[in-house]
Enzyme design. Structure first.
Site, PDB file in Angstrom:
ATOM      1  N   ASP A 148      30.408  -0.841  38.296  1.00 55.55           N
ATOM      2  CA  ASP A 148      31.371  -1.211  37.313  1.00 55.55           C
ATOM      3  C   ASP A 148      32.337  -0.281  36.857  1.00 55.55           C
ATOM      4  OD1 ASP A 148      29.430  -3.790  38.294  1.00 55.55           O
ATOM      5  OD2 ASP A 148      29.699  -4.116  36.607  1.00 55.55           O
ATOM      6  N   ASP A 149      33.657  -0.777  37.138  1.00 52.76           N
ATOM      7  CA  ASP A 149      35.054  -0.666  35.953  1.00 52.76           C
ATOM      8  C   ASP A 149      35.665   0.173  36.947  1.00 52.76           C
ATOM      9  OD1 ASP A 149      34.033  -1.717  34.432  1.00 52.76           O
ATOM     10  OD2 ASP A 149      32.820  -0.874  32.846  1.00 52.76           O
ATOM     11  N   HIS A 198      35.554  -7.752  39.376  1.00 58.66           N
ATOM     12  CA  HIS A 198      35.861  -7.454  38.024  1.00 58.66           C
ATOM     13  C   HIS A 198      36.165  -7.665  37.180  1.00 58.66           C
ATOM     14  CE1 HIS A 198      32.105  -5.708  35.549  1.00 58.66           C
ATOM     15  NE2 HIS A 198      32.794  -5.368  34.986  1.00 58.66           N
ATOM     16  N   HIS A 202      38.935  -6.524  31.909  1.00 57.62           N
ATOM     17  CA  HIS A 202      37.419  -6.576  31.525  1.00 57.62           C
ATOM     18  C   HIS A 202      37.486  -6.896  29.667  1.00 57.62           C
ATOM     19  CE1 HIS A 202      33.494  -3.964  30.789  1.00 57.62           C
ATOM     20  NE2 HIS A 202      33.935  -3.978  31.938  1.00 57.62           N
ATOM     21  N   HIS A 304      28.216   2.502  36.049  1.00 56.08           N
ATOM     22  CA  HIS A 304      29.458   2.461  36.017  1.00 56.08           C
ATOM     23  C   HIS A 304      29.956   4.418  36.160  1.00 56.08           C
ATOM     24  CE1 HIS A 304      28.331  -0.889  33.318  1.00 56.08           C
ATOM     25  NE2 HIS A 304      28.853  -1.058  32.848  1.00 56.08           N
TER      26      HIS A 304
END
Length: 398
Positions: A148-149, A198, A202, A304
């Protein structure tokens, strides 16, 4: 014309300075603790601890200005819903069919969780999984590998490692990172990784209004499409913060809600803030390996690639253990679900493999590992990360 040596030197300085700055900041900025136990520092949370919900961060303007043609909303800020582009997207959702639940306070659960309606099915606070939520892979011993991210300046080091092992993953992309590092996103897509959404800023999705949820998803979709030419179908809510209201809107927009298996959070995001160590993350992963063979299904893990510490623990800790584990099959989520069309346009660069074999989306048979459970998978050894490749990728983003 600037001499290439000057560019290279500047790139080195920028890369080292950025890494040092992120490490320094992550050690000093305040922590935010959600009721789910997910502790995240303000930079990764993309919001200030004391800001009112929905938090937009200290640098986000509260004065609306239209997004110029060919441009995007402010980086890491919740997009304004008055924008004509967002108004067009809102017509795609029939809000009369959307469950009515008030936005949360930054995704934090109420003190009395029994006050939450059962039909809200709030994953953060009720650990409730809707029938269509993707939280595991069907086959025992199969790991839905996700990060993620990203993309970030450190993502190329992760991609180098995955490429060296002929391994593919699902990458949940933050829209603000996509427009900041488009060349890195293109590389990930061209190398066959599954690209997924995503959100733009965030933020905790349950803290947003219906209209803001649409803006967060669609701006990210647009940023990804503008960069790689395909529209992801899969999405993951930041912090896993999703309830029936958020799910309904995402489903109406054509997305599949993908979270992770309960309690399969590596806590790698806690390393930059000092609340976890690389060893504790690796130990957590090793602990899972003991119970995986007896699970009735496979699993999906939260990892991540935003900060260097997160990438470091993956390529130097978790992945080497995984590569050396017999019978552990790592695949993108779409592969483990046997879904050959993870984009609205079709497969894109994603190649669905028949059966559960390795190759392009998994590892190949391991003849050397003495650890693990059943079957045989092969790790090819640790990848040697190329500094030149990293710098070229970094510079090309600017």
């Amino acid at each position: 014309m600037v001499h290439i040596n000057s560019i290279t030197t500047a790139a080195v300085v920028i890369a080292v300075s950025l890494s040092s700055a992120l490490t320094l900041v992550s050690a000093h900025i305040p922590l935010i603790t959600s009721s789910s136990g997910h502790v995240s520092h303000a930079l990764q949370k993309r919001q200030a601890a004391a800001a009112p919900a929905p938090a937009t961060g200290p640098s986000c303007s509260t004065t609306y200005a239209p997004v110029a043609a060919g441009a995007y909303p402010a980086i890491d800020c919740v997009p304004f819903t008055q924008d004509p582009q967002v108004q067009t997207w809102l017509k795609l959702v029939d809000f009369s069919k959307t469950p009515v639940f008030p936005p949360s306070q930054k995704g934090v659960c109420p003190t009395d969780k029994t006050s939450i309606p059962q039909n809200q099915c709030w994953w953060t606070c009720q650990k409730c999984e809707a029938p269509d939520d993707i939280t595991s892979c069907p086959t025992t011993g199969t790991w839905g590998l996700t990060f993620d991210d990203g993309p970030s300046p450190d993502s190329p080091r992760l991609y180098d490692n995955l490429l060296a092992h002929n391994q593919k993953a699902t990458l949940f992309i933050v829209g603000s990172r996509a427009v900041s590092f488009p060349a890195t996103l293109k590389r990930a897509y061209n190398e066959g990784h599954q690209i997924a959404i995503h959100t733009w800023s965030h933020n905790s999705m349950t803290s947003l209004t219906n209209e803001q949820i649409v803006a967060e998803l669609k701006w990210t979709e647009k940023a990804i499409y503008d960069t790689i030419g395909v529209t992801p179908i899969y999405w993951r809510p930041p912090f896993g913060d999703v309830d029936a209201r958020v799910r309904n809107i995402a489903t109406q927009l054509g997305y599949k809600t993908s979270i992770w298996t309960q309690d399969f959070d590596t806590n790698d995001w806690n390393i930059p803030a000092g609340a976890a160590t690389p060893q504790s993350v690796v130990d957590t992963f090793k602990g899972w390996l003991a119970k995986i063979p007896s699970m009735p299904h496979g699993f999906i893990v939260l990892e991540h690639d935003l900060f260097p510490e997160e990438v470091n623990v993956s390529i130097n800790g978790v992945l080497p253990v995984a590569y050396a584990t017999k019978g552990l099959l790592m695949q993108p989520i779409a592969q483990c679900l046997n879904d050959g069309k993870p984009y609205k346009e079709g497969p894109g660069t994603f190649k669905l493999l028949p059966g559960s074999g390795g190759g392009a989306n998994g590892t190949s048979p391991n003849k050397n590992s003495a650890t693990g459970f059943g079957g045989a998978r092969e790790g090819h050894g640790l990848a040697v990360v190329s500094a030149v490749t990293f710098l070229v990728t970094f510079v090309s983003n600017f």
